[in-house]
Design a protein around this motif. Structure first.
Motif, PDB file in Angstrom:
ATOM      1  N   GLY A   1       0.776  -1.232   0.000  1.00 47.63           N
ATOM      2  CA  GLY A   1       0.000   0.000   0.000  1.00 47.63           C
ATOM      3  C   GLY A   1       0.806   1.278   0.000  1.00 47.63           C
ATOM      4  O   GLY A   1       0.217   2.368  -0.051  1.00 47.63           O
ATOM      5  N   GLY A   2       2.125   1.196   0.068  1.00 46.63           N
ATOM      6  CA  GLY A   2       2.913   2.418   0.020  1.00 46.63           C
ATOM      7  C   GLY A   2       2.888   3.038  -1.366  1.00 46.63           C
ATOM      8  O   GLY A   2       2.337   2.476  -2.312  1.00 46.63           O
ATOM      9  N   GLY A   3       3.484   4.224  -1.459  1.00 44.80           N
ATOM     10  CA  GLY A   3       3.539   4.891  -2.755  1.00 44.80           C
ATOM     11  C   GLY A   3       3.850   6.360  -2.620  1.00 44.80           C
ATOM     12  O   GLY A   3       4.282   6.824  -1.568  1.00 44.80           O
ATOM     13  N   LEU A   4       3.612   7.077  -3.709  1.00 48.13           N
ATOM     14  CA  LEU A   4       3.863   8.514  -3.772  1.00 48.13           C
ATOM     15  C   LEU A   4       2.535   9.249  -3.711  1.00 48.13           C
ATOM     16  O   LEU A   4       1.599   8.913  -4.451  1.00 48.13           O
ATOM     17  N   VAL A   5       2.456  10.240  -2.840  1.00 50.91           N
ATOM     18  CA  VAL A   5       1.229  11.010  -2.688  1.00 50.91           C
ATOM     19  C   VAL A   5       1.592  12.465  -2.424  1.00 50.91           C
ATOM     20  O   VAL A   5       2.661  12.757  -1.873  1.00 50.91           O
ATOM     21  N   GLN A   6       0.739  13.363  -2.822  1.00 51.19           N
ATOM     22  CA  GLN A   6       0.968  14.779  -2.554  1.00 51.19           C
ATOM     23  C   GLN A   6       0.603  15.108  -1.106  1.00 51.19           C
ATOM     24  O   GLN A   6      -0.235  14.434  -0.490  1.00 51.19           O
ATOM     25  N   ALA A   7       1.217  16.155  -0.597  1.00 53.43           N
ATOM     26  CA  ALA A   7       0.895  16.612   0.749  1.00 53.43           C
ATOM     27  C   ALA A   7      -0.605  16.877   0.863  1.00 53.43           C
ATOM     28  O   ALA A   7      -1.211  17.434  -0.066  1.00 53.43           O
TER      29      ALA A   7
END
Length: 115
Positions: free
Chosen positions: A8-14
């Motif tokens: 479930g990890g990944g890149l996300v915006q603030a």
């Protein structure tokens, strides 16, 4: 022995959200506590949240933004209002000892929050 696998990890915006999952297998009936920890380069692994017999505990830095839950052999971390400082490798851990020492760990999942 207990095996743990995170996802479930990944890149996300603030300001965004992510949900981490951890699946436990093996001698799961011995598990008395599970939790999430995180680590950044050059720093020690730090507690994020734990759940023990239904009682939850959170680091001050995530209180009110993160929610830990457990359903059978799965433990989840719902992360809301993410901040760049939440960027880390997140590890799922489990305890089978009376002293609640976390002896079993997953391989980790990267969470990156961009500003």
């Amino acid at each position: 022995q207990v095996q743990l696998v995170e996802s479930g990890g990944g890149l996300v915006q603030a300001g965004g959200s992510l949900r981490l999952s951890c699946a436990a297998s093996g001698r799961v009936f011995n598990i008395n506590a599970m939790g999430w920890y995180r680590q950044t380069p050059g720093k020690q692994r730090e507690l994020v949240a734990t759940i023990t017999s239904g009682i939850t505990n959170y680091a001050d830095s995530v209180q009110g933004r993160f929610t830990i839950s457990r359903v059978k052999n799965m433990v989840y971390l719902q992360m809301e209002s993410l901040k760049p400082e939440d960027t880390a490798v997140y590890y799922c851990g489990a305890s089978t000892s009376r002293g609640l020492t976390y002896s079993f760990w997953g391989q980790g999942t990267q969470v990156t929050v961009s500003s």
